[in-house]
Design a protein around this motif. Structure first.
Motif: not given
Length: 387
Positions: A307-310, A379-387
């Motif tokens: 949730a913190g990744a942009t 590892h891969d990151i899924f950004s909640v903020a970007s979605m």
């Protein structure tokens, strides 16, 4: 209006000769004339001037000279004596005219506009809108995109996340919508300042039995069981790691050489994740399915929901559908969860396609736009903020 007892005009009705304040003063002055039943007289030129109109026009002049400074009075006292209409017209042409030097000065003022430390967003926007209104009244056509860009340039560094979001957004942003976002962002930042400091990036949750995810109550015990994925030592998170590490293989200070993926340290990274067990972030395990590979070669790999990744991060170039040709790796920097900033580790940016399996075994295709290609990331990151 004037003070009933002394006849002295109220301070807000007095014009001090400031060009940027003339429009506001004119609004107050016309309101004052409206109360005195003189507004129609000063705004409209009669077809045939009567004695009554001449007297009313002279009354407008008398009210006008009471409420202006010496400089403004000098502009009208010879050319517009006892003529309120002409006097107001001269002042308006002088202070709100369409001369080229004045328009250039207003554009310069708008480009140099800066939000002061003691200023609120509302105060800053009011200053900007006063200049914008004056330019439009002078006949200048300004697009919302240009106004937003000029207003953004005057914001302090604390508004950079909003600036990045606005400039990277493909949708057109109106100035009215931008003002609303700006005020909402300011309010959210104020709320964060009043809340206790928490680690809001990659928070720790555990899955207990078949129930819901619950936060740990004892942070000290939690930290004692966590292994830092930066230095590989137990007892702290990578965000709080002050140990200087260096990877001689890829020349990077974000991880130890034993954990370097380029060198073949993927097993080390996996070992760190396994050691953390349930005390580290409970990751959403998504399965990537490559349709162009035989079933026996399908690689199952976890993706971190953050949730913190942009931005989304993918370390496999085969998952990308297209790339952004304008992206410049050498000028792009990435701030990692441990607070370190690195340049050049994001080699490309584009649209990645992944396939996910839900808990019922159904496959879903997800298209991740503006995804960073970072082959050195573990590892891969899924950004909640970007979605």
């Amino acid at each position: 209006m004037a003070n009933r007892a002394t006849g002295v005009p109220a301070p807000q009705l007095l014009f001090d000769g400031s060009e940027e304040k003339f429009d506001l003063w004119e609004t107050r002055f016309l309101s004052c004339l409206h109360i005195l039943k003189l507004k129609e007289t000063i705004l409209r030129e009669p077809d045939e001037a009567s004695d009554e109109d001449r007297w009313k026009n002279a009354d407008c002049y008398a009210e006008l000279v009471r409420l202006i400074d010496d400089k403004s009075l000098s502009l009208i006292r010879h050319e517009a004596a006892d003529d309120g209409r002409k006097g107001l017209r001269i002042l308006k042409e002088h202070y709100s005219g369409k001369s080229k030097p004045r328009i250039i000065n207003m554009y310069t003022s708008l480009t140099k506009l800066r939000m002061a430390d003691s200023e609120t967003v509302t105060d800053y926007l009011l200053r900007a809108e006063n200049i914008i209104t004056a330019l439009r009244e002078a006949g200048e056509t300004m697009s919302d995109g240009l106004i937003v860009a000029m207003t953004l340039s005057g914001l302090p560094d604390s508004f950079k996340p909003l600036a990045v979001h606005v400039t990277q957004n493909e949708d057109s942003v109106t100035f009215a919508g931008f003002k609303r976002r700006l005020r909402v962002y300011e309010e959210s930042e104020k709320m964060k300042m009043t809340e206790p400091t928490t680690d809001n990036v990659m928070k720790t949750y555990t899955r207990q039995g078949g129930g819901h995810s619950k936060p740990h109550s004892n942070r000290k015990e939690e930290d004692a069981n966590i292994t830092c994925y930066k230095c590989g030592i137990k007892g702290h998170k990578a965000r709080k790691c002050y140990k200087k590490v260096w990877c001689n293989y890829c020349k990077n200070n974000t991880h130890a050489e034993s954990l370097c993926k380029k060198k073949g340290g993927q097993d080390g990274v996996r070992k760190v994740a396994e050691e953390q067990g349930g005390d580290q972030d409970h990751l959403f395990k998504a399965k990537y399915v490559k349709s162009d590979r035989p079933p026996g070669n399908v690689k199952m790999k976890g993706i971190m929901v953050d949730a913190g990744a942009t931005s989304h991060i993918v370390n496999d170039i085969n998952k990308f559908q297209s790339f952004d040709n304008s992206f410049q790796s050498e000028t792009h920097s990435v701030e990692l969860a441990d607070g370190n900033k690195c340049s050049g580790i994001a080699q490309q940016r584009g649209t990645a396609v992944i396939h996910l399996l839900d808990n019922a075994g159904r496959q879903h295709t997800a298209q991740l736009r503006d995804t960073l290609y970072m082959p050195s990331y573990p590892h891969d990151i899924f950004s909640v903020a970007s979605m």
